[in-house]
Scaffold this active site. Structure first.
Site, PDB file in Angstrom:
ATOM      1  N   HIS A  64      11.918  31.486 -14.091  1.00 41.56           N
ATOM      2  CA  HIS A  64      10.632  31.387 -13.406  1.00 41.56           C
ATOM      3  C   HIS A  64      10.929  31.358 -11.905  1.00 41.56           C
ATOM      4  O   HIS A  64      10.515  30.446 -11.190  1.00 41.56           O
ATOM      5  CB  HIS A  64       9.851  30.150 -13.867  1.00 41.56           C
ATOM      6  CG  HIS A  64       8.405  30.442 -14.099  1.00 41.56           C
ATOM      7  ND1 HIS A  64       7.392  29.567 -13.830  1.00 41.56           N
ATOM      8  CD2 HIS A  64       7.790  31.555 -14.568  1.00 41.56           C
ATOM      9  CE1 HIS A  64       6.231  30.103 -14.135  1.00 41.56           C
ATOM     10  NE2 HIS A  64       6.444  31.306 -14.586  1.00 41.56           N
ATOM     11  N   HIS A  79       8.349  42.960 -15.794  1.00 38.82           N
ATOM     12  CA  HIS A  79       8.475  41.623 -16.354  1.00 38.82           C
ATOM     13  C   HIS A  79       8.187  41.612 -17.860  1.00 38.82           C
ATOM     14  O   HIS A  79       8.882  40.949 -18.630  1.00 38.82           O
ATOM     15  CB  HIS A  79       7.495  40.709 -15.608  1.00 38.82           C
ATOM     16  CG  HIS A  79       7.498  39.303 -16.091  1.00 38.82           C
ATOM     17  ND1 HIS A  79       8.587  38.474 -15.929  1.00 38.82           N
ATOM     18  CD2 HIS A  79       6.560  38.580 -16.741  1.00 38.82           C
ATOM     19  CE1 HIS A  79       8.313  37.304 -16.453  1.00 38.82           C
ATOM     20  NE2 HIS A  79       7.087  37.335 -16.957  1.00 38.82           N
TER      21      HIS A  79
END
Ligand SMILES: Nc1ncnc2c1ncn2[C@@H]1O[C@H](COP(=O)(O)OP(=O)(O)O)[C@@H](O)[C@H]1O
Ligand SMILES: [Mg+2]
Lengths: 226, 87, 755, 87
Positions: C105, C54
């Site tokens: 998200h 990430h």
């Protein structure tokens, strides 16, 4: 000199810049006011703008109602100064008991943003005198807690005294008692409504120009007084 | 008819923006030394008697719907009718 | 007792939970090599989170580099900041610059839809703010499992309420997005969020810490144990059994705090008292300190004891990794600290000096008077591992591509076509999305010139000059599945076209690349193909990639999501009063179709709705044509030629006709050109087409413009009457009352969600 | 440190859209015979001992801020620490 109209910014106010712009477009002098100052800076009318003051936490308007500027505002309103509460501003006015009743969560339980039809039920306020009695207008509505409630006695009195200023048309968007969109105090100088006239003053960005009359009404009122 | 109360609170480790805002406002109003967390209270009027089985149902309902157990904890209890509008 | 550097030196062979933290053996070895000793547990925490997929983009880095190699020139000038900054910045003239970016998200929104989506919006807004810009709008490309799946009834309303709850409370108009349904998103909803901001050139701020002696200030919310579920393995190592165990992996957003943070930060910029700034997002303090220090010219020293905590039991590892929302970090010259604090006080924002910029090149972090971190910041922030993951065209790709829709039964009579129209408008992907968009404030700030359901959102930037920007986001994952290279280009082309159709000149893109697991060579191939497609596409269109986001591991067991490279295109328009809306306006206006229609139904909405079919090759992309078409649209808009214009995409011509009609309840009568197959003409999804209407008598002007742009222009009908009796008629085929279409179009989402 | 709880409920005559919605949802989930009203629960950690005077302060805070007495009634009580996260 053009009348000076104040717009209060609370922490979390959002439509303050729109309200200032609407005041300017109407030809008055917009005056930004800060919630933490206990002065109205000599303005002749005040707008409490829309937004999520204090995040709308606890209850909408419950925390802002205790801002220092509110003491001054309550005094001025008592003396007859025109005050307009839009959406969050309406909620603050109710919490401050300048207007009766309260606003609760929409019956649809979601935030609602739409172009809302309503009828002008009273032109006897400094904020609505430029409308025709019974005029149908379209004003942007956007809120999560816009359901107007009050006890039966209060509602009957509001109706009887002609203090329901605006009423929703073609469907009630939030469960407001008696389709009430906006009301005034006894004297008529303090008006609160859920829809946002300040978003209806520019053909490029609003669904109508029906908001303009709110601001020209008060401008006339103030100019006539001088 | 009996009343069951379900209290739902943000878990202690979870941010509670509402409670934070209320705590701040209380301080500004001169109520010092009070830290607030804000949750929900459900008052459920249950038809019939509140048997263990019925209570278990309420518990299930709380788990499924009333609380978001990812971020909230809840508590179920039978309440002897208190008077409404105490003040 | 914290694990200090001293302690690490004394206990070189202590076993560490690097595997539980997601590090590979060789990665752990590299950390030891860099430090010349074992890492402390705080250092281990920092490296593990900063070297995660990430944060480090380790699987995608080698491919994303191709974006940076593109020319950094937009059609209207140079980029002021490009990839690598929090967000790219584009000079839009008149002293203004615009910054925008999309982020995902996804996973948090599956776990806790409301908070996941809310904090997604919060995060991207802080990215924009950190560039020195005032955020002025948001968009939300969303993807869910089937509309009728029970879990969609949990995820969708929560996500929408979260996007609205956060964005509305910040006072940011939501000006567009997407709502797409597909079964592959059932366990992997996609919540992408875009934010756009505006600044004056001189206000541009970059994230770097320079000037030894300058103070490092942490401001905003206090730090809690949010989003650090993963490091609890470290906590349990360093704490007694009765130490803190429960750490939420869910973060709760406080939009009110963020609103204060925005106003406070903008006032700080205005005062000119900050020399570097960074938002705290993923990896929290680990990321902010190491990135600021790494981008600067010195080192940094931070005292963790000074960090205001919401939970006093947090360990240093946890403080470093906490993803508590609504925090920022600024680097401020000592003589400006007082002024900085004053502004924070005014906005009731907590601010604390937690450290300072130092000479040298180390990032030093203390806890209880001892050093727990002593690292070269670059190795944490920028020199993470880089993988060349294997990729291979999947063996099923040929099979899928040869399974063309040619054999599918097609409607032939007028009645069948009419039925198809009704079925299509009532399908989840083509139906009315206002149940979603009515929960978003699109009016706040008073500059929304266009917002959903228009093709692009458009915001006025300057009230005097009428300068504005337009934005659109798009991706057809079905096309990308059939051919990821072409699919990515089709996404780019569609967003580009949507912006041009509104009247703005497309100048730059941001992207959000949502894919399955990079450890699957097939997924990795889809990913590399999509990037190749975007790079070639951007080269052809002259639009640089200014930044974006990669989201991998959107996968349930063996099934990856449809490859979903969402593309956001930013356009600039000198005079927003010349914008073109999508709705038919005036009875008697001529209706024309620009572009060419081919028999292209593979991956189409029709193939899905009528046959649940996904196979064949997606529509062809002709970027040169897209560019000429865009010029035609922009020139026409500037000349005031169009009454309306609407791009053709999912559902083809019929869907565009329906949407242009329903916008203001204005009917239309279409006469199909000689010799066309009515079904193909009405439902094909050939790219590069726009439906326009223009005042009767201006056809010559249109034809001239189209000829100049070598764009096919075909007169296909006339705008009908408005009102309750309005109809959509295709001559010789069918006629449908708009009211009937509207009923079918509006029903699906409210019906499915039981509201 | 002690905990005082303030429960705030919508007055019976006031519309309670949330309670109504929850009641409906419970019915659809198969939990029949339950009528829900939804209010708020505030848990206040009060510094020091909870004297009568301190309790009176909380009462004032509730009256002034925590409840809108136009539409809500409230109830203040001291709570012996229950365990968090009962479930
Ligand atoms: N989640 C969302 N948030 C805001 N706007 C949305 C959302 N989903 C769709 N929209 C808007 O609805 C309109 C129709 O969407 P779509 O059919 O995807 O448009 P197009 O095919 O022209 O790109 C567009 O204006 C789009 O921006
Ligand atoms: Mg689209």
């Amino acid at each position: 000199m053009a009348p000076r109209i104040g717009v209060v910014t609370f922490p979390g106010s959002l439509d303050d810049s729109d309200a200032l712009r609407a005041v300017r477009l109407a030809g008055a002098e917009p005056v930004p006011l800060w919630h933490a100052n206990d002065t109205l800076d000599g303005v002749s009318a005040v707008i409490l703008p829309g937004g999520f003051s204090y995040g709308d936490y606890l209850r909408c308007g419950a925390i802002s109602r205790f801002s220092p500027v509110m003491d001054e505002l309550i005094k001025a309103a008592g003396a007859g100064m025109p005050v307009l509460g839009i959406c969050n501003g309406f909620q603050i006015l109710c919490e401050a008991h300048l207007l009766p009743g309260a606003l609760i969560r929409n019956d649809v339980r979601t935030f609602v943003c739409k172009d809302q039809a309503m009828r002008v039920e009273s032109v006897d306020t400094p904020w609505s005198s430029h409308f025709e009695q019974g005029q149908e207008i379209t004003i942007v509505l956007k809120n999560g807690e816009g359901g107007y409630v009050a006890d039966q006695g209060t509602l009957d009195r509001l109706e009887g005294e002609g203090r329901v200023v605006f009423r929703y048309l073609h469907g009630n968007p939030n469960g407001s008692y008696r389709d009430i969109a906006g009301i005034s105090n006894e004297r008529g100088n303090v008006v609160g409504l859920m829809p946002h006239p300040e978003h209806n003053v520019d053909p490029l960005t609003g669904p109508s120009l029906d908001g303009t009359a709110f601001f020209t009404s008060v401008l006339d009122f103030l100019t006539a007084k001088v | 008819m009996a009343r069951v109360v379900v209290d739902v609170m943000p878990k202690p480790e979870i941010l509670d923006p509402q409670g934070k805002a209320v705590t701040g406002a209380l301080g500004r109003l001169g109520f010092s030394g009070m830290a607030v967390r804000q949750g929900k209270r459900f008052e459920i009027e249950v038809d019939g008697e509140v048997t263990d089985e019925r209570l278990e149902q309420v518990r299930q309902a709380a788990e499924m719907l009333l609380a978001n157990t990812v971020i909230e904890s809840f508590d179920v209890r039978v309440e002897t009718p208190i008077e409404q509008a105490t003040f | 007792m914290a694990d200090t550097v001293d302690n690490a030196l004394k206990t070189p062979d202590l076993g560490q939970p690097w595997a539980e933290l997601g590090l590979k053996p060789d990665e752990y070895e590299r950390i030891r090599e860099i430090l010349g000793r074992r890492p402390t547990s705080s250092e281990l925490a920092m490296y593990s989170v900063m070297w995660s997929e990430h944060c480090s983009y380790k699987s995608s880095k080698v491919h994303l580099r191709k974006f940076s190699e593109l020319s950094q020139e937009t059609p209207i000038g140079k980029l002021l900041a490009g990839i690598g900054e929090n967000a790219g910045v584009i000079d839009v003239g008149q002293g203004y610059a615009v910054t925008f970016k999309i982020e995902s998200h996804n996973h948090p929104s599956y776990v806790e839809p409301y908070q996941g989506a809310a904090t997604g919006v919060g995060g991207i807004v802080r990215d924009i703010l950190a560039m020195g810009a005032r955020p002025i709008g948001v968009m939300d490309p969303l993807r869910f499992g089937p509309l009728d799946a029970p879990d969609t009834a949990r995820v969708l309303p929560g996500v929408v309420a979260g996007v609205g709850g956060y964005g509305n409370c910040l006072g940011l108009p939501n000006i567009g997005g997407e709502v797409v349904f597909d079964k592959t998103y059932l366990g992997n909803p996609l919540v992408n969020a875009l934010c756009v901001g505006v600044l004056r050139h001189e206000d541009l701020h970059l994230a770097h810490a320079t000037g030894a002696g300058n103070k490092v200030i942490l401001y905003g919310a206090a730090t809690g144990g949010d989003g650090i579920g993963g490091v609890s393995v470290l906590a349990s190592e360093t704490f007694d059994a009765d130490g803190p165990a429960k750490r939420p992996s869910v973060q709760v957003g406080d939009p009110f705090m963020e609103k204060l943070l925005i106003e406070c930060t903008l006032e700080i910029f205005q005062a000119g008292i900050v020399s570097g700034i960074q938002d705290l997002g993923g990896a929290g303090l680990s990321c902010a300190t190491s990135e600021l220090a790494s981008a600067g010219d010195g080192g940094m020293h931070v005292d963790l004891d000074l960090v205001p905590l919401r939970d006093s039991t947090l360990s240093p590892e946890e403080i470093l990794m906490s993803e508590s929302q609504e925090r920022m970090m600024a680097v401020v010259e000592p003589h400006n600290v007082d002024a900085f604090m004053k502004i924070c006080e005014k906005w009731d924002v907590l601010a604390t000096v937690v450290g300072e910029v130092t000479d040298g090149d180390r990032l030093l972090i203390d806890w209880h008077g001892e050093t727990v971190v002593d690292v070269p910041p670059r190795t944490v922030a920028h020199e993470g591992p880089v993988y060349n993951r294997p990729y291979a065209r999947p063996d099923w790709q040929d099979r899928v591509q040869s399974d063309t829709p040619e054999s599918l039964a097609r409607p032939s009579s007028g009645a069948e076509l009419a039925q198809t129209v009704l079925a299509m408008v009532a399908s989840p992907n083509l139906c009315d999305k206002s149940w979603v968009t009515n929960q978003y404030d699109r009016y706040v700030r008073g500059n929304s010139v266009l917002a959903q359901p228009e093709d692009a959102g458009m915001l006025r930037i300057d009230e005097e000059t009428q300068l504005g920007v337009a934005l659109a986001t798009d991706c057809n994952g079905r096309f990308a599945y059939l051919d990821p290279y072409a699919g990515a280009q089709l996404a780019l082309a569609e967003a580009y076209r949507n912006v041009a159709v509104s009247g703005a000149r497309p100048v730059a893109i941001s992207d959000c690349l949502n894919f399955g697991s990079p450890e699957d060579p097939s997924v990795m191939w889809q990913f590399t193909e999509a990037i190749r497609g975007l790079v070639d596409g951007c080269k052809a269109l002259g639009t640089p990639v200014t930044g974006g986001n990669v989201s991998f591991y959107n996968q349930t067991a063996e099934t990856a999501i449809l490859p979903t490279p969402v593309v956001g295109v930013l356009g600039v328009i000198d005079d927003v009063t010349k914008r073109t809306p999508i709705g038919f306006a005036t009875e008697g206006d001529e209706v024309w179709l620009l572009g060419d229609t081919r028999d292209e139904l593979a991956g189409s909405a029709w193939a899905e709705v009528a046959h649940d079919h996904l196979g064949g090759l997606p529509p062809t992309v002709d970027l040169d044509h897209e560019q000429r078409l865009a010029t035609t649209m922009i020139t026409g808009a500037a000349a005031g030629l169009w009454s309306s214009a609407h791009d053709l995409a999912d559902g083809g011509l019929t869907q565009a006709l329906v949407e242009s009609s329903l916008r203001r309840d204005v009917g239309v009568t279409v006469t199909l050109p000689e010799g066309v197959d009515p079904f193909v003409y009405l439902f094909s999804e050939s790219a590069g087409r726009v439906l326009v209407s223009l005042p009767a008598g201006s056809a010559a002007q249109l034809q001239e413009l189209a000829a100049a742009g070598q764009v096919t222009a075909t007169r296909i009908g006339v705008v009908g009457s408005a009102g309750p009796d309005a109809v959509l008629t295709v001559e010789d085929q069918f006629s449908l009352a708009l009211s009937e279409i509207r009923d079918a179009w509006q029903a699906p989402i409210p019906a499915a969600l039981g509201v």
